[in-house]
Design a protein around this motif. Structure first.
Motif, PDB file in Angstrom:
ATOM      1  N   PHE A  25       0.841  -1.189   0.000  1.00 29.57           N
ATOM      2  CA  PHE A  25       0.000   0.000   0.000  1.00 29.57           C
ATOM      3  C   PHE A  25       0.881   1.245   0.000  1.00 29.57           C
ATOM      4  N   CYS A  26       0.496   2.247  -0.785  1.00 22.32           N
ATOM      5  CA  CYS A  26       1.198   3.532  -0.778  1.00 22.32           C
ATOM      6  C   CYS A  26       0.610   4.373   0.352  1.00 22.32           C
ATOM      7  N   LYS A  27       1.428   4.620   1.346  1.00 22.07           N
ATOM      8  CA  LYS A  27       0.969   5.342   2.532  1.00 22.07           C
ATOM      9  C   LYS A  27       1.400   6.805   2.530  1.00 22.07           C
ATOM     10  N   LEU A  28       1.933   7.269   1.405  1.00 27.24           N
ATOM     11  CA  LEU A  28       2.293   8.679   1.278  1.00 27.24           C
ATOM     12  C   LEU A  28       1.026   9.503   1.096  1.00 27.24           C
ATOM     13  N   PRO A  29       1.051  10.766   1.487  1.00 28.49           N
ATOM     14  CA  PRO A  29      -0.145  11.610   1.360  1.00 28.49           C
ATOM     15  C   PRO A  29      -0.610  11.759  -0.094  1.00 28.49           C
ATOM     16  N   ALA A  30      -1.907  11.924  -0.270  1.00 31.71           N
ATOM     17  CA  ALA A  30      -2.489  12.076  -1.605  1.00 31.71           C
ATOM     18  C   ALA A  30      -1.929  13.296  -2.333  1.00 31.71           C
ATOM     19  N   CYS A  69      -0.159  -0.738 -16.475  1.00 31.78           N
ATOM     20  CA  CYS A  69      -0.241   0.717 -16.346  1.00 31.78           C
ATOM     21  C   CYS A  69       0.530   1.247 -15.139  1.00 31.78           C
ATOM     22  N   GLY A  70       1.579   0.557 -14.752  1.00 32.80           N
ATOM     23  CA  GLY A  70       2.368   1.001 -13.607  1.00 32.80           C
ATOM     24  C   GLY A  70       3.316   2.129 -13.982  1.00 32.80           C
ATOM     25  N   VAL A  71       3.534   3.035 -13.047  1.00 31.17           N
ATOM     26  CA  VAL A  71       4.470   4.141 -13.247  1.00 31.17           C
ATOM     27  C   VAL A  71       5.802   3.730 -12.632  1.00 31.17           C
ATOM     28  N   PRO A  90      -4.586   5.581  -7.157  1.00 25.68           N
ATOM     29  CA  PRO A  90      -5.905   5.139  -6.691  1.00 25.68           C
ATOM     30  C   PRO A  90      -6.929   4.931  -7.805  1.00 25.68           C
ATOM     31  N   PHE A  91      -6.932   5.796  -8.815  1.00 24.36           N
ATOM     32  CA  PHE A  91      -7.940   5.667  -9.871  1.00 24.36           C
ATOM     33  C   PHE A  91      -7.784   4.381 -10.685  1.00 24.36           C
ATOM     34  N   SER A  92      -6.624   3.747 -10.626  1.00 25.55           N
ATOM     35  CA  SER A  92      -6.403   2.526 -11.406  1.00 25.55           C
ATOM     36  C   SER A  92      -6.916   1.268 -10.713  1.00 25.55           C
ATOM     37  N   ALA A 118      -6.601  -1.655  -0.812  1.00 24.70           N
ATOM     38  CA  ALA A 118      -5.730  -0.588  -1.316  1.00 24.70           C
ATOM     39  C   ALA A 118      -6.488   0.702  -1.571  1.00 24.70           C
ATOM     40  N   LYS A 119      -7.801   0.636  -1.718  1.00 25.96           N
ATOM     41  CA  LYS A 119      -8.604   1.843  -1.949  1.00 25.96           C
ATOM     42  C   LYS A 119      -8.530   2.816  -0.775  1.00 25.96           C
TER      43      LYS A 119
END
Length: 129
Positions: A25-30, A69-71, A90-92, A118-119
């Motif tokens: 999970f990406c826990k960095l701020p939006a 579609c990963g960055v 998140p949109f993916s 993950a949402k």
């Protein structure tokens, strides 16, 4: 079994050490910019709430068309880099869930359950070996 979860670092180390792909999970701020999201310094590997994959070849065969579609760390987009950072915003997540439901790759139900969690975060990563 393709996907693994561990309750401690000791448990993970006994099962193969660092030879895993990690869905984290990406826990960095939006509000974080993309460069910060894919920077090595912003990622803390080996989280207990991650989903781990021991067989990278099997994962690649089963899920390559899903995770297209990963960055990457260099900000390019593509299929999973098994050796690098892959960030999914998140949109993916809903798109990826729809793709797994349509294609039904190996153990897709396990992945779908994890993706739903993950949402609650700022997307997620697939971290290469």
């Amino acid at each position: 079994m393709l996907f693994h979860t561990f309750h401690s670092q000791t448990e993970r180390e006994k099962c193969g050490g660092s030879a895993f792909l990690e869905l984290q999970f990406c826990k960095l701020p939006a509000r974080s910019n993309l460069e910060a999201l894919v920077a090595v310094e912003g990622i803390d590997p080996w989280q207990n709430d991650s989903l781990y994959i021991h067989d990278a070849r099997l994962f690649d065969r089963e899920y390559n068309s899903v995770f297209d579609c990963g960055v990457y760390n260099n900000l390019k987009v593509g299929t999973v880099d098994l050796w690098g950072i892959n960030y999914y915003p998140p949109f993916s997540i809903d798109i990826l869930i729809q793709k797994t439901d349509a294609e039904k790759p190996l153990e897709y139900e396990t992945l779908r359950t994890w993706l739903r969690k993950a949402k609650a975060y700022n997307g997620f990563y697939i971290l290469g070996m």
